[in-house]
Every structure is written in structure tokens, then in C-alpha cells.
Scaffold this motif. Sequence first.
Motif, PDB file in Angstrom:
ATOM      1  N   PRO A   5       0.993  -0.966   0.323  1.00 41.06           N
ATOM      2  CA  PRO A   5       0.097   0.029  -0.294  1.00 41.06           C
ATOM      3  C   PRO A   5       0.948   1.491  -0.159  1.00 41.06           C
ATOM      4  N   HIS A   6       1.752   1.191   0.062  1.00 34.11           N
ATOM      5  CA  HIS A   6       3.083   2.491   0.949  1.00 34.11           C
ATOM      6  C   HIS A   6       3.471   2.807  -1.050  1.00 34.11           C
ATOM      7  N   ARG A   7       3.460   1.515  -1.769  1.00 32.21           N
ATOM      8  CA  ARG A   7       4.503   1.592  -3.302  1.00 32.21           C
ATOM      9  C   ARG A   7       3.234   1.797  -4.109  1.00 32.21           C
ATOM     10  N   ASN A   8       1.685   2.211  -3.407  1.00 29.40           N
ATOM     11  CA  ASN A   8       0.923   3.166  -4.073  1.00 29.40           C
ATOM     12  C   ASN A   8       0.228   4.259  -3.037  1.00 29.40           C
ATOM     13  N   SER A   9       0.457   4.694  -2.319  1.00 24.42           N
ATOM     14  CA  SER A   9       0.661   5.990  -1.799  1.00 24.42           C
ATOM     15  C   SER A   9       1.208   7.450  -2.491  1.00 24.42           C
ATOM     16  N   SER A  10       0.955   7.983  -2.163  1.00 23.98           N
ATOM     17  CA  SER A  10       1.407   9.821  -2.904  1.00 23.98           C
ATOM     18  C   SER A  10       2.676   9.532  -2.783  1.00 23.98           C
ATOM     19  N   ARG A  11       3.377   8.910  -1.576  1.00 30.29           N
ATOM     20  CA  ARG A  11       5.102   9.149  -1.540  1.00 30.29           C
ATOM     21  C   ARG A  11       5.676   8.464  -2.298  1.00 30.29           C
ATOM     22  N   GLY A  12       4.893   7.252  -2.791  1.00 27.31           N
ATOM     23  CA  GLY A  12       5.675   6.606  -4.295  1.00 27.31           C
ATOM     24  C   GLY A  12       6.668   5.897  -3.738  1.00 27.31           C
ATOM     25  N   TRP A  13       6.540   4.853  -2.398  1.00 24.92           N
ATOM     26  CA  TRP A  13       7.453   3.705  -2.265  1.00 24.92           C
ATOM     27  C   TRP A  13       7.980   2.862  -3.583  1.00 24.92           C
ATOM     28  N   GLN A  14       9.385   3.263  -3.819  1.00 26.05           N
ATOM     29  CA  GLN A  14      10.214   1.938  -5.194  1.00 26.05           C
ATOM     30  C   GLN A  14      10.355   0.961  -4.098  1.00 26.05           C
ATOM     31  N   ILE A  15       9.763  -0.224  -3.635  1.00 29.09           N
ATOM     32  CA  ILE A  15      10.593  -1.381  -2.953  1.00 29.09           C
ATOM     33  C   ILE A  15      11.109  -2.826  -3.700  1.00 29.09           C
ATOM     34  N   SER A  16      11.866  -3.523  -2.532  1.00 28.44           N
ATOM     35  CA  SER A  16      12.879  -4.769  -3.242  1.00 28.44           C
ATOM     36  C   SER A  16      11.960  -6.183  -2.520  1.00 28.44           C
ATOM     37  N   HIS A  17      11.868  -7.232  -2.999  1.00 28.56           N
ATOM     38  CA  HIS A  17      11.638  -8.180  -2.579  1.00 28.56           C
ATOM     39  C   HIS A  17      12.437  -8.382  -1.719  1.00 28.56           C
ATOM     40  N   PRO A  18      11.982  -8.674  -1.085  1.00 28.84           N
ATOM     41  CA  PRO A  18      12.995  -9.458   0.168  1.00 28.84           C
ATOM     42  C   PRO A  18      14.268  -9.879  -0.204  1.00 28.84           C
ATOM     43  N   VAL A  19      15.910 -10.100   0.613  1.00 33.44           N
ATOM     44  CA  VAL A  19      16.353 -10.260   0.195  1.00 33.44           C
ATOM     45  C   VAL A  19      17.341 -11.283   0.983  1.00 33.44           C
ATOM     46  N   VAL A  20      17.247 -12.615   0.711  1.00 27.55           N
ATOM     47  CA  VAL A  20      17.617 -13.667   0.622  1.00 27.55           C
ATOM     48  C   VAL A  20      18.884 -14.142   0.597  1.00 27.55           C
ATOM     49  N   THR A  21      19.536 -15.224   1.329  1.00 25.47           N
ATOM     50  CA  THR A  21      21.070 -15.520   1.423  1.00 25.47           C
ATOM     51  C   THR A  21      21.322 -16.004  -0.509  1.00 25.47           C
ATOM     52  N   GLY A  22      22.224 -16.229  -0.550  1.00 26.47           N
ATOM     53  CA  GLY A  22      23.205 -16.871  -1.679  1.00 26.47           C
ATOM     54  C   GLY A  22      22.828 -18.318  -1.931  1.00 26.47           C
ATOM     55  N   SER A  23      22.295 -18.873  -2.331  1.00 27.01           N
ATOM     56  CA  SER A  23      22.458 -20.132  -1.240  1.00 27.01           C
ATOM     57  C   SER A  23      20.982 -20.542  -2.373  1.00 27.01           C
ATOM     58  N   GLU A  24      20.370 -22.495  -2.265  1.00 26.46           N
ATOM     59  CA  GLU A  24      20.461 -22.626  -3.215  1.00 26.46           C
ATOM     60  C   GLU A  24      18.899 -22.255  -2.401  1.00 26.46           C
TER      61      GLU A  24
END
Length: 303
Positions: free
Chosen positions: A114-133
Motif C-alpha cells: 500500500p505504501h508503494r501505491n501511496s502519494s509518497r510512492g515508495w519503490q520497494i525490493s523483494h526480500p533479500v535472501v542468502t546467496g544459496s539454494e
Amino acid sequence: MALTDLDSKKGLALGGKLDDSDIKLLTSEKSPISWYYNWSPTPSNIVGNSTLFIPLIHSLETLKEENIWSALDGLPPSSEYMLTFNEPDEAEENGGSYISPEDAAKAYIEDIVPHRNSSRGWQISHPVVTGSERGLNWLRDFNESCYDIDPRNGCPADFIAMHWFGDFSGLASWVGTLQGFYNSSEFQNTSILITEMALPQGSEDDNTSMLEQTMSYLDGLDYIAGYAWFGVFRKKNANEWTGDGVSLLENNGDLTGLGEKYLGGTTSDLKTEGDGDSGSYALQVRLSTIVLSLVLALGVLNM
């Protein structure tokens, strides 16, 4: 400003024990650092606004903090990018947020999108996982859970965040893995921001070699928006897992050889007038004070 339009790709992962003088040196006006994050939704009170701050919603607990969104929306307009959920596939005692893909998807859609779609318009990333299978499997399950909740939109994102701890060939392979995963979905041509990278337990020479290869490679990829070295601390503050070979700073606050390679200059090169309060300079001042005291004392004795 597009994330790929940063003045420099180089950033800082600020955490752990740091003197104010360390931060001032690393982010001086002569430094190539253009952005930073600190595993927190609130910025450092030492770094100036000219260095882009990227907040992080570390865990589900962060979302429960009082007035979290009013604090985030109160950041300078330049802070328009937001990281979400730090290593949800990793245990909390190892620095992760340890969130199930299902719980992460629910919180992402209900509390963050919802905050990505707000007037502030945050640009967001997906969660950042460990570099692993394990991290890749977590992302697959997360994406599936997102579409279970919202079959039409899933979990929209504006950029991808990445961690890598290991050698250069492994980093290049993980970049390719993430590219393959996201290019097979609706996230084609999405930029990648590497927020942690290093060669834990490697020597300073090994880390320097890895860094040189990595920077040359990443600087040549248009879809890499930026990268941050994980070693923004003095050697004495490194832990057993990282080893002190990843450190950008000597124990006196001067840059290590690795730090000079990352920052593109020596400690003296980066200091601005009035910033001579770190490391060796502070030691020189203390020694000068001691010498002056001895001279005065000898003068009194000889009177």
C-alpha cells in the motif's frame, strides 16, 4: 531519480562498531560513495543528506514499531527506495529475520505494497535472501504465496536486492541465477542492488583480488544499480565468521589496502579540511600533547 542513475555504484553497509570519524571519512565529499543503508528504517545522524539513504524493513517486528510509516515518510524525498526483510531464510542469531514465505507474502501485500501505491510512492525490493539454494527456494515459495493471496498482482517490486558471501565466480553465478529467476517472471529488466558482498575468512589480499574482479564486472553491467562491501569496520571489530581480511579500516581508523581499493584513494586523499580527527591523526595529536607536557615539565625542573 532512477536507481541506475546514481552518481556512483559504490555504497556502504553501515553497521556494528564505528567511530563518527570513520563514517565521516568514508562519506566525505571526496568519497565515491553515493548511497548507504544501515539495516534500519532510520538514517545515521552522521551521514549528510548528499549521500542517498535506503531504509530497510528488517523483519516483521520492524513493521510493528510505533509510527514506523510516519518516520519513513518523513525521510528526505531523495529516499525513495526501500529494502524489505533481511535474509528471511536465515536464523535470527545469524543476522537473518527468519520469516516463512507465507508470512512474508502476507505482510508484504498487506503492510508494504500500500505504501508503494501511496502519494509518497515508495519503490520497494523483494526480500533479500542468502546467496544459496535455500535462498532461491525461499524466493520461489514466496512468489507462489504472493499469487495465492493476490492472483492478479502477486507481490510487485521495483528492484531486486542481493547478498553474496564468497568468491568472484560464485558472485557472478548468483547474479545470473537471480537474473534467470526474475526474467522468467513479470520482473524482466529489473535492476539489482547488491547490499552485502565479501569473502569471509579470506585474507586481505584474497578479498582485494575478489573486489577488483567484482567491481570491474559489476561496473560493466547496466542492470546492476549499485553494490556495497560488507566490511565497514575496523579490523579489531571483525568477528570470527567474517575475519579481519574483509575490513575496510585499520584499527587506527585509516583505510586498509582493501579500503583504498574500494574507495579509490588513500586516507589522506579522502579527508577534507577539518576532518583530520580519525585514526592516525588523533594519535599524532595525543603524542604531541604528551611531548609538550614533558617539555613543560622539564622546563619547570630546570628553573
